[in-house]
Design a protein around this motif. Structure first.
Motif, PDB file in Angstrom:
ATOM      1  N   LEU B 406       0.615  -0.790  -0.087  1.00  0.00           N
ATOM      2  CA  LEU B 406       0.465   0.110   0.442  1.00  0.00           C
ATOM      3  C   LEU B 406       0.744   1.193  -0.527  1.00  0.00           C
ATOM      4  N   TRP B 409       2.430   1.257  -3.357  1.00  0.00           N
ATOM      5  CA  TRP B 409       2.049   2.632  -3.903  1.00  0.00           C
ATOM      6  C   TRP B 409       1.000   3.723  -4.260  1.00  0.00           C
ATOM      7  N   ARG B 414       0.895   9.338  -5.484  1.00  0.00           N
ATOM      8  CA  ARG B 414       0.515  10.912  -4.810  1.00  0.00           C
ATOM      9  C   ARG B 414       1.492  11.810  -6.152  1.00  0.00           C
ATOM     10  N   TYR B 419       4.404   8.538 -11.788  1.00  0.00           N
ATOM     11  CA  TYR B 419       2.793   7.602 -11.234  1.00  0.00           C
ATOM     12  C   TYR B 419       3.090   7.088 -12.933  1.00  0.00           C
ATOM     13  N   MET B 427       3.479  -0.786 -18.286  1.00  0.00           N
ATOM     14  CA  MET B 427       2.899  -1.658 -19.067  1.00  0.00           C
ATOM     15  C   MET B 427       3.556  -1.759 -20.684  1.00  0.00           C
ATOM     16  N   PHE B 463      -3.450   4.496 -21.554  1.00  0.00           N
ATOM     17  CA  PHE B 463      -4.770   5.291 -21.685  1.00  0.00           C
ATOM     18  C   PHE B 463      -4.112   6.740 -21.241  1.00  0.00           C
TER      19      PHE B 463
ATOM     20  N   VAL C  12     -10.694   8.264 -15.439  1.00  0.00           N
ATOM     21  CA  VAL C  12     -10.313   6.379 -16.747  1.00  0.00           C
ATOM     22  C   VAL C  12     -10.032   4.860 -15.263  1.00  0.00           C
ATOM     23  N   CYS C  14      -7.080   3.230 -12.820  1.00  0.00           N
ATOM     24  CA  CYS C  14      -6.398   2.882 -12.861  1.00  0.00           C
ATOM     25  C   CYS C  14      -6.273   1.731 -13.357  1.00  0.00           C
ATOM     26  N   ASP C  17      -6.550   2.205 -17.382  1.00  0.00           N
ATOM     27  CA  ASP C  17      -5.846   3.399 -17.693  1.00  0.00           C
ATOM     28  C   ASP C  17      -4.340   2.242 -17.780  1.00  0.00           C
ATOM     29  N   LEU C  18      -4.166   1.269 -17.257  1.00  0.00           N
ATOM     30  CA  LEU C  18      -2.846  -0.141 -17.391  1.00  0.00           C
ATOM     31  C   LEU C  18      -2.976  -0.844 -18.522  1.00  0.00           C
ATOM     32  N   ALA C  43      -3.973  14.870 -13.857  1.00  0.00           N
ATOM     33  CA  ALA C  43      -3.201  14.861 -12.093  1.00  0.00           C
ATOM     34  C   ALA C  43      -4.418  13.844 -11.925  1.00  0.00           C
ATOM     35  N   GLN C  44      -4.468  13.111 -12.070  1.00  0.00           N
ATOM     36  CA  GLN C  44      -5.793  11.601 -11.699  1.00  0.00           C
ATOM     37  C   GLN C  44      -4.469  10.499 -11.644  1.00  0.00           C
ATOM     38  N   THR C  45      -4.952   9.702 -10.586  1.00  0.00           N
ATOM     39  CA  THR C  45      -4.192   8.845 -10.900  1.00  0.00           C
ATOM     40  C   THR C  45      -5.206   7.188 -10.262  1.00  0.00           C
ATOM     41  N   CYS C  46      -5.386   7.201  -8.710  1.00  0.00           N
ATOM     42  CA  CYS C  46      -5.852   6.472  -8.520  1.00  0.00           C
ATOM     43  C   CYS C  46      -6.742   7.246  -6.660  1.00  0.00           C
ATOM     44  N   GLY C  48      -7.729   5.538  -4.781  1.00  0.00           N
ATOM     45  CA  GLY C  48      -7.941   5.989  -3.453  1.00  0.00           C
ATOM     46  C   GLY C  48      -8.373   4.031  -2.394  1.00  0.00           C
ATOM     47  N   PRO C  50      -7.618   1.093  -2.796  1.00  0.00           N
ATOM     48  CA  PRO C  50      -7.097  -0.124  -2.576  1.00  0.00           C
ATOM     49  C   PRO C  50      -7.248   0.496  -1.051  1.00  0.00           C
ATOM     50  N   ALA C  51      -6.851   1.581  -0.423  1.00  0.00           N
ATOM     51  CA  ALA C  51      -5.951   1.635   0.737  1.00  0.00           C
ATOM     52  C   ALA C  51      -7.521   1.654   2.015  1.00  0.00           C
ATOM     53  N   THR C  59      -3.839   6.986   4.198  1.00  0.00           N
ATOM     54  CA  THR C  59      -4.078   7.295   2.896  1.00  0.00           C
ATOM     55  C   THR C  59      -4.877   7.027   2.185  1.00  0.00           C
ATOM     56  N   ASP C  62      -5.955  10.954   2.118  1.00  0.00           N
ATOM     57  CA  ASP C  62      -4.478  12.001   1.309  1.00  0.00           C
ATOM     58  C   ASP C  62      -5.106  11.608  -0.200  1.00  0.00           C
ATOM     59  N   LEU C  63      -5.276  10.917  -1.096  1.00  0.00           N
ATOM     60  CA  LEU C  63      -5.781  10.293  -2.350  1.00  0.00           C
ATOM     61  C   LEU C  63      -6.988  10.699  -2.475  1.00  0.00           C
ATOM     62  N   ARG C  66      -6.974  14.770  -3.614  1.00  0.00           N
ATOM     63  CA  ARG C  66      -6.198  15.117  -4.587  1.00  0.00           C
ATOM     64  C   ARG C  66      -7.727  15.029  -5.769  1.00  0.00           C
TER      65      ARG C  66
END
Lengths: 233, 476, 256
Positions: B406, B409, B414, B419, B427, B463, C12, C14, C17-18, C43-46, C48, C50-51, C59, C62-63, C66
């Protein structure tokens, strides 16, 4: 002492001390008023349909019903039912005035004992306080004239129910009890025991397959006496 | 007492998955439980509205639990009964033993009660020379087999007919060994005859309680067999084992729960016997017990009041959650390793035995939410399981690999630019490596995934990379 | 005067995206067909999740902050996943119980966040799509989409307008496939058992295609089908609705 420990732990969780008197009075008021909640519409029907719903629900739950024109037909109906089930013409009956008043003398071959049930009794005749159409449920408040064991020990339970005593919902049955019953010990309306019975005893513990007659009666037969002109089909 | 094996949940589950008899039983029971409940709920148009009302009644009661318990206890005593307030399982065991001894009891019949499993009363009575006899058919065979229940309303659902026959032959040695069990009915008949003698001989009857009613001081049991009624009617002494959250204010309140309970549990509109017991035999009564005792158990529940876990105290033990849980339906009840299995157990067990021992249970859920969707009192079970995971995380009970993963990742998540760069590289590699087969049969560090399934290969580009590229091309 | 085009931010996710960028492009195409102006906040990633589901609230918070900052400026946030959509629409606000300023923002974002297909159908009133797909498909109701975001009828309604596609139902389309985020690697044996139950159900429909709206479920189901040697094609519902099935082979299928 455990009682104080438990109560104070609860109050700690609720972040307060004992309930202030005004709030306690409000809760006592709620109990005294025992407000009804949502009651399913299914049993709000004209009398005849309400009785028909009761009968349908008893049958759905594997009970049987015979509709009789008046109380004098009861002993004959019992004799006939026992013969049909290949049972000896003997039964133990609730010592209830309604049952005592039936014309037993017309059927001298029927052996009737008016008492609580004992091991070995094959057939009982019980007196229903009320019937509840919502689910085809019988209400049996315990009393000297309505012993609980009659609902439990014999393999066959026959129940005397007057059509005028069929109500729609459980709440209506409780209100009947509140209005009509006085308990000698508490001064309230609750007797020692009230059984709500819906069909004969059963178990599905063996491979989720339904079998009737687990520990209580295997047969539940209701004799419905038509004492309510508006309830006739 | 049920021996705690929750810490070995993973091993239990693995065993359960390869237990052919259990899997046969699960395959048989799952469609039945689910279809029956769905039909019963659909048959009552007010069902969903009643769920909201039931939740609100329990919330009201819990917010005034101290008041309703005291009021209830006063009514019990007015009806000639005695309330034994027990803070712990040990207190409850001692109270039951005291009552049995005072009654000179040698045999005790028992109706079905999960509290009795929770406090381990059978072993305690046996250790003191008193014979407890389970009379619910399912509980009876489990007692013969010395097994704990695997389900809170169908305790022996995991057994098949051949198990019943075998156990009966081994235990009922007074009967002719060559007798035939042609039908299930024959098994039932044998149990009925044997247990009838026990009912008649018992000095004390112990039942549980589905509800306690403050208005009247009544305990309510809901059964189909009638064993609970025989248990509480025939012996001289009736003991009710009940936990503190069972109380509801009035009969009208109870009606709401009764309309939900059987429909949620077995899919019946109403169970066969719904019985209200209030105190001792009246002077004029011809039957009924002379003594009526309520052993009122806390055992950690009062500590749930005022916490997020208070919602769990609404539970009416209908088993709908486990009947609809894909995890429970895969591994059965024993894998959970204590008294209460399935989603309700995954929330309750950590409260009662400690999350350090039962930590697997709230983790072994996909949070699919089916349990909450069928719960008659709308307990947010996934949310409460997540609360346990949070407490584990706070107390550093979460496995180090998970914590490390965790943190690793989240560090990337962040930092969007980094990232994207890192994921793009990863990928691209994975996509290239998987281009021929389209999926991986094995990958380093992914053994949990690839043991029984492939990992589909990524397309290759992320993507974000492709999107950025397209935007650049459009601008040009 | 024509109604102004709503500004929709695409979250999107994760896994898209991946693993499956095509789903993101399918979402953009569908949103544009539905008259939206689509933006992809960089600015997007995930989200949150999973946390959050592992009990790591700090965590997750925090995510989540964002996500709130990046997506709040738009008229809508649309997610091609019920699970990540549910995280933003149902769970993120609960992370800010002690932070009234963010709580308000998170609630405002939650109220305008939608799962893709339900957004197209319920918010944009899309009745049909111009797409063709040759095959018989069965649709798996992803848990979060179904129970947190109310996705059930919408994908079926839109799939009904796809030329050449017929839809058959599984016995238990609403039963979890066993993915469950980290569950599938923490309890692989149980997860596999659930995945196998799902693939059995799929096989018994006779469908040649499995569709769903969540990449987690799709990777899990496709992975299991692949291991079983099944020929069932697995795709995200958006690929079919956008008519983009020619641009990429099914999930888990060979590309060369």
């Amino acid at each position: 002492m455990s009682r104080e420990a438990i109560l104070s732990a609860i109050r700690r969780g609720l972040r307060r001390g004992p309930l202030p008197p005004d709030q306690a009075a409000m809760l006592r008021g709620r109990i005294a008023a025992h407000p009804r909640h949502l009651i399913p519409a299914r049993s709000r029907l004209p009398r005849a349909e309400q009785v028909a719903l009761f009968v349908r629900n008893v049958e759905k739950e594997f009970g049987t019903v015979a509709r009789l024109p008046d109380p004098s037909a009861v002993p004959g109906a019992i004799a006939e039912y026992l013969a049909r089930q290949n049972l000896p013409p003997a039964l133990v009956a609730a010592p209830h005035p309604d049952i005592a008043a039936l014309p037993w003398a017309d059927h001298p071959l029927l052996q009737v004992e008016h008492r609580a049930a004992r091991e070995g009794d094959a057939v009982s005749l019980q007196h229903a306080f009320a019937g509840i159409a919502e689910t085809g449920t019988l209400m049996f408040p315990s009393a000297r004239e309505r012993p609980t064991t009659l609902n439990l020990l014999p393999e066959t339970e026959i129940v005397l129910l007057r059509a005028s005593r069929i109500v729609g919902a459980y709440e209506e049955a409780w209100d009947l009890l509140r209005a009509e019953n006085r308990d000698g010990r508490t001064g309230g309306f609750m007797p020692r025991n009230v059984m709500l019975v819906t069909g004969p005893s059963r178990s599905a513990d063996i491979e989720q397959t339904l079998e009737l007659g687990a520990h209580g009666p295997r047969r539940l037969h209701v004799l419905l006496v038509e004492d309510d002109p508006s309830a006739r089909a | 007492m049920v021996h705690l094996t929750s810490p070995a949940f993973k091993a239990n589950a693995a065993r359960a998955l390869s237990d052919a008899g259990l899997q046969k039983a699960l395959a048989r029971s799952k469609p039945q439980f689910q279809a029956k409940r769905a039909k019963a709920a659909a048959g009552l148009p007010e069902f969903e509205a009643l769920r909201d009302i039931a939740r609100d009644i329990k919330n009201h009661t819990l917010a005034h639990l101290d008041f309703y318990l005291e009021d209830y206890a006063a009514k019990v005593e007015a009806a000639g009964g005695t309330v034994h307030w027990c803070a712990t399982a040990e207190d409850a065991r001692a109270a039951v033993l005291r009552i049995c001894r005072a009654a000179g009891a040698r045999t005790v019949t028992k109706g079905k009660s999960m509290i009795s499993e929770e406090i381990g009363i059978n072993e305690h009575l046996e250790a003191h020379g008193i014979t407890p006899v389970e009379t619910d058919l399912g509980e009876y065979i489990l007692q013969l087999r010395r097994e704990p229940p695997s389900h809170i309303i169908g305790p022996a659902f995991h057994l098949n007919r051949e198990d019943w026959e075998k156990s009966f032959r081994e235990s009922h040695t007074d009967l002719p060994p060559d007798r035939e069990f042609r039908e299930r009915r024959d098994i039932l008949a044998e149990a009925r005859t044997l247990l009838r003698q026990k009912f008649l001989a018992a000095d004390v009857g112990i039942t549980g309680a589905n509800f306690l009613i403050a208005e009247t001081g009544s305990s309510v049991i809901v059964t189909n067999e009638g064993n609970g009624d025989l248990t509480q009617t025939l012996p001289r002494v009736h003991i009710v084992l009940a936990s503190i959250e069972k109380v509801v204010p009035t009969l009208e309140d109870a009606c709401v729960f009764l309309r939900l309970l059987a429909r949620s549990a077995t899919g019946q509109d109403f169970s066969v016997y719904t019985t209200f017991s209030t105190g001792i035999r009246r002077e004029t009564d011809l039957d009924g017990p002379h003594e009526y005792h309520v052993v009122l158990l806390d055992n950690g529940r009062s500590n749930m009041v005022g916490t997020p876990f208070q919602d769990m105290l609404r539970c009416i033990r209908c088993a709908a959650c486990m009947n609809h849980c894909p995890v429970y339906q895969s591994v059965g009840g024993h894998a959970y390793g204590w008294v209460y299995p399935g989603p309700m157990g995954s929330v309750l067990t950590p409260t009662l035995v400690g999350v350090e021992k039962a930590g697997h249970l709230p983790n072994a859920s996909t949070f699919c939410g089916k349990c909450e969707s069928v719960c008659p009192v709308k307990i947010p079970l996934p949310k409460l399981m997540r609360h346990w995971r949070e407490r584990e995380f706070e107390r550093h009970l979460t496995p180090a690999t998970t914590r490390f993963g965790l943190r690793f990742w989240a560090w990337f998540a962040r930092r969007p630019t980094l990232y994207r760069w890192a994921t793009r590289a990863a990928m691209a590699t994975l996509g290239w490596a998987g281009r021929k087969r389209g999926a991986f049969a094995a990958l380093p560090l992914a053994g949990g995934w690839t043991a029984g399934r492939d990992l589909p290969a990524p397309e290759g580009d992320t993507f974000m990379a492709r999107y950025a590229r397209q935007r650049r091309e459009v601008r040009r | 005067m024509p109604e102004p085009r709503p500004r929709v931010a695409l979250f999107v996710t994760c896994l898209v995206d991946l693993f499956r960028p095509t789903v993101g492009f399918a979402a953009i195409r569908l949103l544009e067909q539905a008259g939206c102006e689509v933006a992809v906040p960089m600015a997007q990633t995930c989200c949150g999740q999973p946390a959050f589901n592992s009990g790591d609230r700090a965590t997750a918070r925090d995510l989540a902050r964002r996500v709130v900052d990046a997506f709040l400026p738009y008229d809508f946030t649309v997610v091609p996943s019920g699970s990540c959509g549910g995280m933003i629409a149902r769970h993120i606000p609960t992370l800010f119980e002690d932070d009234p300023a963010y709580r308000g923002k998170a609630e405002r974002l939650a109220a305008k966040t939608h799962e893709l297909v339900s957004f197209l159908r319920d918010v944009r009133g899309m009745e049909r799509v111009e797409a063709a797909y040759h095959g018989t498909a069965t649709y798996h109701d992803s848990c979060s989409g179904l129970r947190e975001m109310g996705v059930k009828a919408q994908p079926r309604a839109l799939l009904a307008s796809v030329a050449g596609l017929s839809l058959v139902e599984m016995a238990e389309p609403e039963t979890c496939c066993g993915f469950g985020g980290t569950f599938c690697v923490k309890y692989p044996e149980i997860s596999l058992r659930m995945a196998s139950d799902k693939t059995k159900d799929i096989a018994s429909t006779g469908a040649d295609t499995l569709l769903a709206g969540d990449m987690g479920c799709l990777l899990n189901i496709a992975g299991r089908l692949r291991r079983e040697g099944s020929t069932v094609r697995v795709r995200h519902v958006a690929e079919v609705l956008a008519g983009m099935t020619d641009s990429v082979p099914p999930i888990g299928a060979a590309r060369e």
